[in-house]
Design an enzyme around this catalytic site. Sequence first.
Site, PDB file in Angstrom:
ATOM      1  N   TYR A 243       0.797  -1.239   0.000  1.00  0.00           N
ATOM      2  CA  TYR A 243       0.000   0.000   0.000  1.00  0.00           C
ATOM      3  C   TYR A 243       0.828   1.287   0.000  1.00  0.00           C
ATOM      4  CZ  TYR A 243      -4.829  -1.411   1.298  1.00  0.00           C
ATOM      5  OH  TYR A 243      -6.100  -1.881   1.310  1.00  0.00           O
ATOM      6  N   GLU A 244       0.371   2.290  -0.735  1.00  0.00           N
ATOM      7  CA  GLU A 244       0.882   3.664  -0.612  1.00  0.00           C
ATOM      8  C   GLU A 244       2.399   3.772  -0.702  1.00  0.00           C
ATOM      9  OE1 GLU A 244      -1.038   6.105  -0.702  1.00  0.00           O
ATOM     10  OE2 GLU A 244      -2.968   5.385  -0.006  1.00  0.00           O
ATOM     11  N   GLY A 245       2.973   3.070  -1.661  1.00  0.00           N
ATOM     12  CA  GLY A 245       4.435   3.039  -1.738  1.00  0.00           C
ATOM     13  C   GLY A 245       4.932   1.806  -1.023  1.00  0.00           C
TER      14      GLY A 245
END
Lengths: 604, 604
Positions: B443-445
């Site tokens: 997630y998210e990077g």
Amino acid sequence: MANQYIDFETLKYLLYDVHQLEDVLQADRFADHDKESLDMFLESVKEFSDRELFPYVKEMDEKPAYHKDGTVIVHPQVDVMMKKGGEMGLISGTFDYDAGGLQLPMTVFTCAAFILDAANNHLPGYAGLTLGSAELIVHFGNKELNDTYVPKMLSGEWAGTMCLTEPQAGSSLSDVVTKATPTDDGYYKISGQKIFISGGDHQYADNFVHLVLARIEGAPAGTKGISLFVVPKKRPDVNGNLTPNDVTTVADFQKVGQRGYCTTHLGFGDADDCQGWLVGEAHHGLKYMFLMMNGARIAVGRGAAAIASAAYHASLQYAKERPQGRKLSSDGKKNPEQGQTLIINHPDVRRMLLQQKAVYEGSLSLVILAAKYYDFKETLQDKEEKEKYALLLELIIPMVKTYPSEMGAEAVSNGLQVLGGYGFCTDFILQQYYRDIRIFPIYEGTTGIQSQDLLGRKLLMENGKALQLLTAEIMQTIQEASKYDDLKKYALKLGEKLQLAQKVIGFLVGFAQKGDYERFLSDATPFMEFLSNITMAWIWLDVASHAKNALVTGQKTYAEDFYESKIHTMKFFYKYELPKTNGLAEILLDEEALTIAGEKEILN
Amino acid sequence: MANQYIDFETLKYLLYDVHQLEDVLQADRFADHDKESLDMFLESVKEFSDRELFPYVKEMDEKPAYHKDGTVIVHPQVDVMMKKGGEMGLISGTFDYDAGGLQLPMTVFTCAAFILDAANNHLPGYAGLTLGSAELIVHFGNKELNDTYVPKMLSGEWAGTMCLTEPQAGSSLSDVVTKATPTDDGYYKISGQKIFISGGDHQYADNFVHLVLARIEGAPAGTKGISLFVVPKKRPDVNGNLTPNDVTTVADFQKVGQRGYCTTHLGFGDADDCQGWLVGEAHHGLKYMFLMMNGARIAVGRGAAAIASAAYHASLQYAKERPQGRKLSSDGKKNPEQGQTLIINHPDVRRMLLQQKAVYEGSLSLVILAAKYYDFKETLQDKEEKEKYALLLELIIPMVKTYPSEMGAEAVSNGLQVLGGYGFCTDFILQQYYRDIRIFPIYEGTTGIQSQDLLGRKLLMENGKALQLLTAEIMQTIQEASKYDDLKKYALKLGEKLQLAQKVIGFLVGFAQKGDYERFLSDATPFMEFLSNITMAWIWLDVASHAKNALVTGQKTYAEDFYESKIHTMKFFYKYELPKTNGLAEILLDEEALTIAGEKEILN
């Protein structure tokens, strides 16, 4: 979908070059086998796996085994695995010709089973447990049991299971309560419940032969009062007719992984009509079971290494095909005008791939080594040599079971990570391998139990003789590797780690000598991680040493890159994995005891 | 099923005692809040979670979201989460009164969201993304966008999403190709494909407000040519009537975890009728998105910590109820006549429970700290102080996102292991948490990207000023802890690790100075593990120091055992986790580069 699950060259390299199968083949027992015939066997297993196993691995996960109308419904390939596998010798392979087997070395059979496991880990267990239970009958059962059950098991018509675990006892076999009541007719009446019975029931076997641990009435408490019984699902009469034997399939456990490999809850004697036949002598059941346990534990390590292999190849293929991002230029910037690079060129992706390769190939090498020790212990004539390999096998077995399982799970997780968001999606196979492999640290004695076995029993066995033998083997590899300038640095490092291990062991054994067994074993699991890691450094130095030898002598069976890749992976292991032992040694040498229950419960 | 998913006392202890919420509440913005009112808010969130979230966590996994007739069908509790949650301020909580919010400190809102996440991690994301996208509009959108969209988003009637990822680009946002073509009517025509859009469509929102990264025709290549657009699923006219806006729900990704939280593939402008409105200035889209990213990354760390909390409590409950095996007596034998013990009394089980506790409570404390820095940076008046906390936040954010995700996954795996074979069965919740948490390192990077951000950007930011500030904070904790004799040893150890970190950083930065950026960042992920581990040692020393202070001064809000448990868990962290930094330092200080692609490909 990924189309490769093993690297056949690596498998053969480990089998023939690193572990020198020819030494095993010296035994009379294997007189009929040579490299050519064994290669053909392995090729046929690969071909069988390509055709009958690998194409169904995802489907078996998506359509799991389930309980219906008192039986378990499994995937149709279970039938193929058992019957075709039976024909091919995938159940009987290691058995004597007399028993209907092929007298294959365990070393070769292990490589064959590795191919099957890697292709589809939901299937080989059906054959493997049939093999294991037939082996118990062959070794310890009387002629009647052998004649009645073994041939049909080895052909795959009848399936075998191992029934150890009970709901109230879990791993604690001393608490087994399944009852066996003697009768005057040569059999015992069996009653009790067994859980987590792999392959315990399905629609594709005419009969099931359960090897059941039970307690004869009046037997001593604990593990010394446990006996072993053959309890068929259906009793065969002298004419081969089958009568139901009051074995009930209560349920099929639904699991997060290996969903095509059914795991049943069986009830024995609900209607007081379940008959069992004693195997060997009364009260010796656990001993018999444990004599077979080494094979089972090699099989668990092998299966975990195989899943890690399949996951590695799936993530490698993805990394070689997926363009994303750019390489950094020397100013640390990325040039958007430049084309995308394949993700295999990103160092962090390579780190994850190399970690997988180091873990799965190293695990496979360890597993083959264990199988070789097994063969030596079984076939060598010299008593001392025989004992040597028996001891070496006993010592490494807990690591053979645990390292591939624990580190394999970590490796598969890296494989999933290589795919990013896609790794989490069910369209891709990585998430399945991530679930499948998670049972391996639990199977056949959890990591905690293996660790206590390693530290508490195996290290101290015969005054530490097994450890001395292992140390001598490692020293020999260090000597071999030291011949090559490039490898000296790694050989030296391994020597240092060996000394560190001796220090740690000395410190821990001190607690046992003071009679504080709970403290002695309280850090058994970090110790397992510590000693396995060093053992794997040895395994890798050996692999690299053989590769270097091929490069130096020019006696190459494979391309130069192949050997360089092995040496590179060894270096990776020494740089990225072996340093973990620094921290583990610090943990293990710490006086403080923080995991022993005190008077106040601070876990909240 | 387990009935506890958080420890409310620990949450309050961290919020009020360790992180001293009162300091945050000094700001004018929070004048209306006090401990009593905030406690009531948290209690109401807990009560809501007990009733509306936790009871459905297993069902949402077993009946996952799916794509049907062009939309996505999700569990009915999504409606409750959005509407009731909206009413309770679980979307608008941190927004200004002006924007319809409650002006809650991020610190408190983070604790509330932690409760939601721990109760049922499949639900809060729907509210969280709506919050995040509304925040983007509030900060950077014009009045019209604000008036049209924000109120209905904060009430939960309309849902918001973040549309970054595209199939061909993955994590590489510079390769975004979604097109925005200006028109004369104030809007842009949008066309492109976005994947992995969480909460991208379902039957319970009247409209969806997508915040879409796209490239205006003729924009520069790379990240500097990306703009941000509001693209609704349905366009509202001045009377509030909704017209379809040519946004297609192509698919719902089926995942291995968080299956109740839908992940869609959206198509924009297939019929050339998709209208989008520019947010802020052209070509600044990525900057805007990244200004919001800190909040999103705190949320990911929080979610992972929350799943680890739920898993800990589920395995703790099992360990307290399950009898199995016996304690070892002083001769190392087990007495079968003795009764079984609960498994919580086995050292290896305690080790696994303490590891979970150390990871989840430590992660929670880190997450709350990040939220506090966030509040300080937003509300402090003094410019220098403001900048200090902004820098501290920037520096720790990659660790706040990564440590709970990576180590949380390991902790949940330990939780599963505590249950043995049952942990692998779908009847128990642990296997679900094991799957759910696996998305967090992606997630998210991903962890790889966070690690490059930490080492390549954050450490070097303003000539290393952020690192100096963090070091000063850590030194202060060391000083505090050194007041107590029992803690001195740990304070000293942390000081040593800080020096080790400086050595490692100096070594790595050397590569950057030589212009070898690829090598500089090639071990970014082990560096992340190294620095996070030391950061967590700081977090734990701080937690223990406050506990010790309460014991010494007698100013106790909770029972004595509570504080002792915190000190014990700190000791556990220092014995079992911190030593990992030894090996990591060795890896990081190794000259050899093994993960940089060479001319020959040795990965096979």
